[in-house]
Design a protein around this motif. Structure first.
Motif, PDB file in Angstrom:
ATOM      1  N   ALA A 198     -25.314 -38.978 -27.709  1.00 15.55           N
ATOM      2  CA  ALA A 198     -26.653 -39.359 -28.158  1.00 15.55           C
ATOM      3  C   ALA A 198     -27.716 -38.393 -27.647  1.00 15.55           C
ATOM      4  N   MET A 199     -27.417 -37.680 -26.541  1.00 16.41           N
ATOM      5  CA  MET A 199     -28.361 -36.720 -25.972  1.00 16.41           C
ATOM      6  C   MET A 199     -27.962 -35.270 -26.241  1.00 16.41           C
ATOM      7  N   SER A 200     -27.025 -35.065 -27.140  1.00 14.82           N
ATOM      8  CA  SER A 200     -26.557 -33.711 -27.424  1.00 14.82           C
ATOM      9  C   SER A 200     -27.368 -33.080 -28.546  1.00 14.82           C
ATOM     10  N   VAL A 201     -27.238 -31.768 -28.675  1.00 13.88           N
ATOM     11  CA  VAL A 201     -27.905 -31.053 -29.768  1.00 13.88           C
ATOM     12  C   VAL A 201     -27.365 -31.525 -31.109  1.00 13.88           C
ATOM     13  N   VAL A 202     -26.061 -31.670 -31.215  1.00 10.46           N
ATOM     14  CA  VAL A 202     -25.454 -32.119 -32.471  1.00 10.46           C
ATOM     15  C   VAL A 202     -25.965 -33.509 -32.838  1.00 10.46           C
ATOM     16  N   GLY A 203     -25.990 -34.401 -31.848  1.00 14.07           N
ATOM     17  CA  GLY A 203     -26.489 -35.743 -32.114  1.00 14.07           C
ATOM     18  C   GLY A 203     -27.958 -35.771 -32.479  1.00 14.07           C
ATOM     19  N   ASP A 204     -28.713 -34.812 -31.954  1.00 11.68           N
ATOM     20  CA  ASP A 204     -30.154 -34.745 -32.207  1.00 11.68           C
ATOM     21  C   ASP A 204     -30.470 -34.169 -33.581  1.00 11.68           C
ATOM     22  N   CYS A 233     -24.602 -39.829 -23.647  1.00 14.94           N
ATOM     23  CA  CYS A 233     -24.323 -38.632 -22.853  1.00 14.94           C
ATOM     24  C   CYS A 233     -24.739 -37.403 -23.642  1.00 14.94           C
ATOM     25  N   GLY A 234     -24.474 -36.239 -23.051  1.00 18.60           N
ATOM     26  CA  GLY A 234     -24.712 -34.984 -23.732  1.00 18.60           C
ATOM     27  C   GLY A 234     -23.467 -34.520 -24.470  1.00 18.60           C
ATOM     28  N   HIS A 235     -23.282 -33.197 -24.479  1.00 13.94           N
ATOM     29  CA  HIS A 235     -22.194 -32.609 -25.260  1.00 13.94           C
ATOM     30  C   HIS A 235     -20.819 -32.819 -24.629  1.00 13.94           C
ATOM     31  N   ALA A 236     -20.735 -32.784 -23.312  1.00 11.66           N
ATOM     32  CA  ALA A 236     -19.437 -32.799 -22.621  1.00 11.66           C
ATOM     33  C   ALA A 236     -18.917 -34.224 -22.481  1.00 11.66           C
ATOM     34  N   ILE A 237     -18.624 -34.854 -23.599  1.00 11.82           N
ATOM     35  CA  ILE A 237     -18.269 -36.272 -23.622  1.00 11.82           C
ATOM     36  C   ILE A 237     -17.097 -36.604 -22.700  1.00 11.82           C
TER      37      ILE A 237
END
Length: 297
Positions: free
Chosen positions: A246-252, A274-278
């Protein structure tokens, strides 16, 4: 064969394929699950998740992709074919075949997700179920490039530059590049321990690894897009689970689930906090989603 320092209860060994040696960790009994890491990590990115899958009754295999970690780094060519996702997927099919598995499920994070996508298209009778983590389809991401994406995912455009420009730039201070790259994508402090970072640095400091990584990205911006174009309109047959941070670039930047509904027949999607490193930032939540998905027959 030796015990893994990072994946509790796993052993680590290498297996020789026709043109590359693949390093992998494995443990457990039951239905097989193949875990594919991304850039700039190795198979140890699964250290918090893989034991949970084993404890739930699965056989888990976590390799280093060709070019990464302690796997071989074959010479490339002008078309970057040896680092195409098609060839990288063939590595994993051959690995699993040598281990005695004619079909299995796959989880791919980052670059590993792109390998897994190609694997599901090329080997629909082998891939039972597929999960991809924090990616949108490669062709779509390049086609919809804008300033924000190019800025936040700068390495997609830096690493594809002709040999040996990015190799030389990274080699001047690989530790700085690696630490900045990981720090920019991880949103939960403490997710990457000092010993894990040291292990990532150990393999990243190898000039052959840096070159192989550049070739991986060069392939994605060239021959992989050619392969995708030839398969335009083909859909992934296996049930597909899509998870993003939810906090990743892809999710954004993307409606991730919607992008994959254009690529697969049966898609389920979830965002995790989380960010990218799920696998490192939200391992328990990820394992829970995976176990539900794999048990839903």
């Amino acid at each position: 064969m030796k015990s893994s320092k990072f994946l509790h209860g796993f052993t680590v060994e290498k297996i020789a394929l026709p043109d590359v040696e693949i390093n992998y960790a494995s443990a457990g009994n039951g239905p097989p699950i193949l875990l594919l890491h991304g850039h700039p990590q190795t198979h140890i990115v699964w250290r918090k998740v893989a034991p949970l899958l084993v404890n739930a009754g699965y056989r888990v295999i976590a390799p280093d992709l060709r070019g990464y970690g302690d796997s071989g780094k074959p010479k490339s060519d002008a078309d970057h074919l040896p680092y195409s996702k098609r060839v990288m997927a063939q590595d994993q099919i051959a690995l699993m075949s040598k281990l005695g598995y004619e079909h299995f499920s796959v989880v791919g994070h980052d670059r590993g997700g792109r390998v897994a996508h190609r694997m599901a298209l090329d080997f629909p009778d082998i891939v039972d179920r597929l999960a991809v983590l924090d990616i949108a389809p490669t062709d779509m991401m390049y086609a919809q490039t804008n300033k924000e994406f190019a800025t936040r995912y700068f390495w997609w455009f830096f690493l594809i530059q002709p040999y040996d420009f990015p190799e030389r730039m990274i080699a001047s201070d690989p530790e700085y590049f690696l630490r900045r790259h990981i720090a920019g994508q991880v949103k939960i402090d403490g997710s990457v321990s000092n010993d894990a970072m040291t292990e990532y640095l150990r393999t990243y400091n190898n000039p052959d690894t840096i070159h192989a990584i550049c070739e991986d990205y060069r392939a994605s911006a060239g021959i992989d897009l050619d392969h995708d174009k030839l398969d335009q309109g083909r859909l992934i047959e296996a049930p597909l689970l899509v998870i993003w941070g939810a906090m990743s670039v892809v999710g954004d930047l993307y409606d991730v689930e919607a992008t994959w509904q254009e690529k697969a027949k049966n898609v389920t999607g979830f965002a995790l906090p989380c960010g990218h490193a799920i696998p490192e930032e939200a391992p328990d939540e990820l394992a829970s989603k995976l176990l539900t998905f794999f048990s839903d027959k």
